[in-house]
Design a protein around this motif. Structure first.
Motif, short mmCIF file in Angstrom:
data_model
loop_
_atom_site.label_atom_id
_atom_site.label_comp_id
_atom_site.label_asym_id
_atom_site.label_seq_id
_atom_site.Cartn_x
_atom_site.Cartn_y
_atom_site.Cartn_z
N ALA A 103 5.75 9.83 -0.89
CA ALA A 103 5.98 8.48 -1.40
C ALA A 103 5.79 7.43 -0.30
CB ALA A 103 7.38 8.36 -2.00
N LEU A 104 6.22 7.73 0.91
CA LEU A 104 6.03 6.78 2.01
C LEU A 104 4.55 6.66 2.38
CD1 LEU A 104 9.11 7.73 4.21
CD2 LEU A 104 8.83 5.69 2.78
N ALA A 105 3.81 7.76 2.31
CA ALA A 105 2.37 7.70 2.56
C ALA A 105 1.68 6.84 1.50
CB ALA A 105 1.78 9.10 2.57
N VAL A 106 2.13 6.97 0.26
CA VAL A 106 1.56 6.14 -0.82
C VAL A 106 1.87 4.67 -0.56
CG1 VAL A 106 1.78 5.59 -3.27
CG2 VAL A 106 1.49 7.95 -2.54
N ILE A 110 -0.85 1.76 -0.46
CA ILE A 110 -0.80 0.59 -1.33
C ILE A 110 -1.02 -0.68 -0.52
CG2 ILE A 110 0.76 -0.83 -2.73
CD1 ILE A 110 1.98 1.84 -3.74
N TRP A 111 -0.39 -0.76 0.64
CA TRP A 111 -0.57 -1.94 1.48
C TRP A 111 -2.02 -2.05 1.96
CZ3 TRP A 111 1.36 -6.39 1.82
CH2 TRP A 111 1.02 -7.23 2.86
N ARG A 112 -2.60 -0.92 2.32
CA ARG A 112 -4.00 -0.93 2.76
C ARG A 112 -4.92 -1.36 1.62
NH1 ARG A 112 -7.84 -2.37 5.66
NH2 ARG A 112 -9.57 -0.94 5.88
N MET A 113 -4.63 -0.92 0.39
CA MET A 113 -5.44 -1.33 -0.76
C MET A 113 -5.35 -2.84 -0.96
SD MET A 113 -5.00 1.64 -3.62
CE MET A 113 -3.23 1.74 -3.55
N HIS A 114 -4.16 -3.39 -0.75
CA HIS A 114 -3.99 -4.84 -0.88
C HIS A 114 -4.83 -5.57 0.16
CE1 HIS A 114 -2.07 -8.61 -1.87
NE2 HIS A 114 -1.86 -8.81 -0.59
N VAL A 119 -8.07 -9.42 1.79
CA VAL A 119 -8.27 -9.99 3.13
C VAL A 119 -9.62 -9.63 3.71
CG1 VAL A 119 -7.38 -10.07 5.49
CG2 VAL A 119 -5.80 -10.00 3.54
N GLN A 120 -10.03 -8.38 3.59
CA GLN A 120 -11.27 -7.94 4.23
C GLN A 120 -12.48 -8.63 3.66
OE1 GLN A 120 -11.55 -3.71 3.88
NE2 GLN A 120 -11.37 -3.47 6.07
#
Length: 122
Positions: A103-106, A110-114, A119-120
């Motif tokens: 769950a913590l890896a997810v 999720i933050w990276r997907m955002h 932003v990118q």
């Protein structure tokens, strides 16, 4: 991605992760509470899949690489399922910790997907 959905998904994933890690460190085997928390994470990811399909159609495309976004999203959706199978196959305290780490890896994904979505620059 929608900011409030990202925040809600992060809160749910981090809460599920911390809950399972604490339960595992207390010696609890996988149970309905821990698996239910992980199922809630999976439900949020399914909602995210629907949003990721609809958002570009209504004028909100990702600013980053869509292939990278989808790779993260598919991997994030598979992790809780695999962790649950592992926990049910090997029922001990460390399986509950694995649920929490999943769950913590997810949450990180999720933050990276955002970031990829908003932003990118492609």
């Amino acid at each position: 991605m929608i900011l409030w959905l990202t925040i809600a998904a992060l809160v749910i994933a981090v809460a599920a992760g911390l809950l399972n890690v604490v339960l595992g460190l207390l010696g609890r085997k996988p149970n309905d509470l821990g698996l239910g928390a992980l199922a809630l994470v999976e439900l949020v990811l399914v909602v995210q899949v629907v949003v990721a399909i609809v958002a570009p159609l209504v004028g909100n495309p990702p600013s980053g690489n869509p292939v990278e976004f989808w790779a993260y999203l598919i991997a994030a959706a598979v992790i809780p399922v695999l962790a649950a199978f592992w926990a049910l196959g090997e029922r001990n305290r460390w399986s509950t910790v694995v649920l929490g780490i999943a769950a913590l890896a997810v949450a990180v994904m999720i933050w990276r997907m955002h970031i990829i979505w908003t932003v990118q620059l492609a």
